[in-house]
Design a protein around this motif. Structure first.
Motif, PDB file in Angstrom:
ATOM      1  N   LYS A  73      47.413  41.260  46.368  1.00  0.00           N
ATOM      2  CA  LYS A  73      46.826  40.394  45.328  1.00  0.00           C
ATOM      3  C   LYS A  73      46.249  39.124  45.950  1.00  0.00           C
TER       4      LYS A  73
ATOM      5  N   TYR B 216      40.796  45.658  41.142  1.00  0.00           N
ATOM      6  CA  TYR B 216      41.267  44.802  40.035  1.00  0.00           C
ATOM      7  C   TYR B 216      42.667  45.244  39.623  1.00  0.00           C
TER       8      TYR B 216
ATOM      9  N   SER C  51      47.768  42.593  34.339  1.00  0.00           N
ATOM     10  CA  SER C  51      48.893  41.639  34.418  1.00  0.00           C
ATOM     11  C   SER C  51      50.191  42.294  34.884  1.00  0.00           C
TER      12      SER C  51
ATOM     13  N   SER D 108      36.153  36.191  30.595  1.00  0.00           N
ATOM     14  CA  SER D 108      36.537  36.002  31.997  1.00  0.00           C
ATOM     15  C   SER D 108      37.710  36.911  32.333  1.00  0.00           C
ATOM     16  N   LEU D 109      37.843  37.187  33.658  1.00  0.00           N
ATOM     17  CA  LEU D 109      38.933  38.048  34.129  1.00  0.00           C
ATOM     18  C   LEU D 109      40.284  37.408  33.838  1.00  0.00           C
ATOM     19  N   ASP D 110      40.380  36.086  34.131  1.00  0.00           N
ATOM     20  CA  ASP D 110      41.656  35.385  33.969  1.00  0.00           C
ATOM     21  C   ASP D 110      42.155  35.458  32.531  1.00  0.00           C
ATOM     22  N   GLY D 111      41.199  35.363  31.599  1.00  0.00           N
ATOM     23  CA  GLY D 111      41.564  35.380  30.182  1.00  0.00           C
ATOM     24  C   GLY D 111      42.251  36.663  29.767  1.00  0.00           C
TER      25      GLY D 111
ATOM     26  N   GLY E 102      44.119  38.453  31.922  1.00  0.00           N
ATOM     27  CA  GLY E 102      45.231  38.693  32.862  1.00  0.00           C
ATOM     28  C   GLY E 102      44.845  39.605  33.996  1.00  0.00           C
TER      29      GLY E 102
ATOM     30  N   SER F 152      43.337  40.255  37.723  1.00  0.00           N
ATOM     31  CA  SER F 152      43.142  39.507  38.979  1.00  0.00           C
ATOM     32  C   SER F 152      42.526  40.411  40.045  1.00  0.00           C
TER      33      SER F 152
END
Lengths: 314, 253
Positions: free
Chosen positions: A225, A242, A245, A263-266, A268, A270
């Motif tokens: 990661k 990818y 979470s 967005s990716l972060d939104g 979960g 990474s």
């Protein structure tokens, strides 16, 4: 039989020996020139800085001479890689295939078979002598490559992977396969030029197919990661993937469906690096060598069957 | 008299084509046999079967009681073979060629092989590729004779030689084979030469042996069969060879 092969091919052996010595000498001279340049321009410190700066995304601060040396090293390394990757191919095409093809074309194999030499012994002696000579030549070149490889390891951020194909373990596998392939195609085809062409095409195809399709999957890659190409260090960086979470791998299609325009972060999700760890280098070398040795054994069985059941006793 | 070669119902097929079909053959030790037949009749196939380079499709073939394709090493120790194309390593010297013979054959007689070449004026330090066709044939013969074989097989050895070289070659074969009590089988298209040397004859036509035995008996068998067959099946070569041979017989039959 060994005496006969020596008398027939002694000039040829000398020519190959001279070629291997010339290649080894060129490698050593190139290494000496490059080592001096690397040392005088403090390339080691530059590489260290580059490694740190790549991870922090700041601007590199090496001297122009160091950058020029790095450029020059990369060009030279590509040339060395091409020459050394091509050496087993040369052995297969221009040593092994003609050694067998000329004998079959001239019909002199029948001269030997009608003495007290069995066809199988004739084949095995040729294979053994050819492999012995090719191994000696390859060993000479491989030893001369060692200083260059150590230079490369220092420049490539401590990673051995960029010069994977030059390491002496796989080189042995390539050389054995190329030589036995050359002998086998010539045995089956019975024509020198056609056998040389077939050896070249098969060898390049097998090498390329293995390198692209099989090598990355010899062992299941590790997913780390947050790792990127810049932070991969001595590991072999294969690409990015990818993770959701819970740490499960997502395909690009799954990512598109989940994220949409967000967005990716939104969601979960990474990014993660897919790598083969540095510690697996020698395991990979051993496995790849075993595969090529197995292919060589397969070729030898084909040649053996062809001689025993087609050429010697139709 | 012991048999040097014996074949029973011997057949050899290449795909659908029978090169030899149900052949019976018996050649006694010490005989000089002419192998006669048109091109493609099966002469070379028979000789290659005798040296174990081909495997019979059916039937049995024995050389001194051994099957050549099964016991190749033991059989080949007793056979000297000169093939039609006389393959030799052109880059080797004559001396190295004989040395190869010595190293590859336990029964090698270097004196015999060397002296006969020297007698013929062939220099041992000369490269084989630079010799004339006749001289290369003599080197190939020396390589075959140096083994001191009990059976010498010659597959049209004089095909590419001029008349003088043929004469010298055949004289050499005769001298050595008489001296060593060797069994010889030779295929050739040169009628006069065959007539001069052979005491037995084997006639092959389209893969079948139509006559085999001492010259007189074989000619009688051939003549009887030829009269039964349609004339076009009897090749000109057969007719010429056997006609010539019959003229050489003591009683002129």
């Amino acid at each position: 039989m060994t005496w006969l092969l020596y008398r027939l091919y002694r000039r040829w052996v000398m020519a190959w020996l001279m070629l291997a010595i010339a290649l080894a000498a060129t490698l050593l001279i190139l290494w000496a020139v490059m080592a001096r340049s690397i040392s005088s321009h403090d390339v080691q410190s530059c590489v260290g800085m580059l490694a740190r700066e790549q991870t922090t995304s700041s601007i590199p601060t090496c001297s122009p001479g160091a950058f020029a040396t790095l450029d020059s090293f990369q060009t030279s390394n590509a040339a060395v890689l091409a020459a050394l990757e091509g050496f087993p191919l040369l052995l297969g095409m221009f040593m092994a295939a003609p050694l067998m093809g000329r004998e079959l074309e001239a019909g002199t194999h029948r001269l030997v078979w009608t003495q007290s030499v069995t066809p199988v012994r004739w084949l095995l002696m040729r294979v053994a002598c050819c492999l012995g000579l090719a191994s000696g030549l390859s060993a000479l070149v491989a030893v001369a490559t060692l200083p260059w490889l150590s230079l490369g390891t220092n420049v490539w951020f401590g990673s051995k992977w960029p010069d994977y194909d030059l390491s002496f373990v796989v080189v042995i596998g390539y050389e054995v396969f190329a030589v036995v392939l050359g002998l086998s195609t010539a045995t089956v085809i019975g024509r020198t030029v056609a056998a040389m062409a077939a050896t070249g095409v098969i060898w390049v195809s097998v090498r390329a197919a293995f390198e692209i399709l099989m090598r990355p999957h010899l062992m299941a890659p590790v997913i780390v990661k947050g790792m990127t190409a810049a932070s991969a260090g001595a590991n072999w960086f294969l690409g990015i993937t990818y993770l959701d979470s819970t740490g499960h791998v997502l395909t690009p299609a799954q990512v598109s469906a989940l994220v949409g325009s967000g967005s990716l972060d939104g969601h979960g999700i990474s990014l993660a690096g897919v790598v083969q760890p540095d510690g697996r280098f020698w395991a990979f070398q051993t496995m790849e060598t075993a595969v090529f040795a197995g292919l060589a054994l397969g070729c030898l069985l084909v040649a053996y069957s062809w001689v025993k059941f087609r050429l010697a006793s139709q | 008299m012991r048999e040097a070669i014996r074949a029973e119902h011997l057949s050899k097929r290449y795909g659908r084509l029978f090169a030899l079909d149900d052949c019976d053959l018996s050649i006694p030790e010490g005989s000089f046999t002419a192998l006669v037949g048109a091109n493609g009749a099966g002469k070379s196939t028979l000789l290659l079967l005798l040296v174990g380079l081909l495997r019979p499709t059916a039937g049995e073939l024995l050389v001194f009681g051994r099957a050549p394709h099964k016991e190749r090493t033991k059989t080949m120790a007793a056979i000297g073979f000169v093939s039609q194309d006389k393959p030799l390593y052109k880059s080797l010297s004559v001396r190295d060629t004989l040395e190869m013979g010595r190293r590859l054959n336990s029964t090698w007689d270097n004196k015999l092989a060397t002296e006969r070449l020297e007698r013929l004026g062939i220099r041992l330090d000369q490269q084989v590729g630079r010799l004339s066709g006749g001289q290369q044939a003599q080197v190939a013969l020396s390589l075959a004779l140096g083994k001191r074989p009990a059976l010498l097989l010659l597959d049209e050895p004089m095909a590419s030689l001029d008349p003088l070289s043929r004469q010298i070659f055949l004289d050499e074969v005769l001298d050595v084979t008489k001296e060593q009590q060797m069994t010889v089988m030779m295929s050739s298209h040169v009628i006069a030469e065959l007539a001069r040397v052979c005491d037995h004859v084997v006639v092959i036509r389209a893969g079948q042996i139509v006559a085999c035995g001492p010259v007189g008996a074989a000619i009688a068998a051939w003549a009887s069969q030829a009269s039964r067959d349609r004339p076009q099946r009897v090749s000109d070569l057969e007719e010429a060879v056997l006609g010539y041979l019959s003229m050489q017989l003591p009683d002129g039959k």
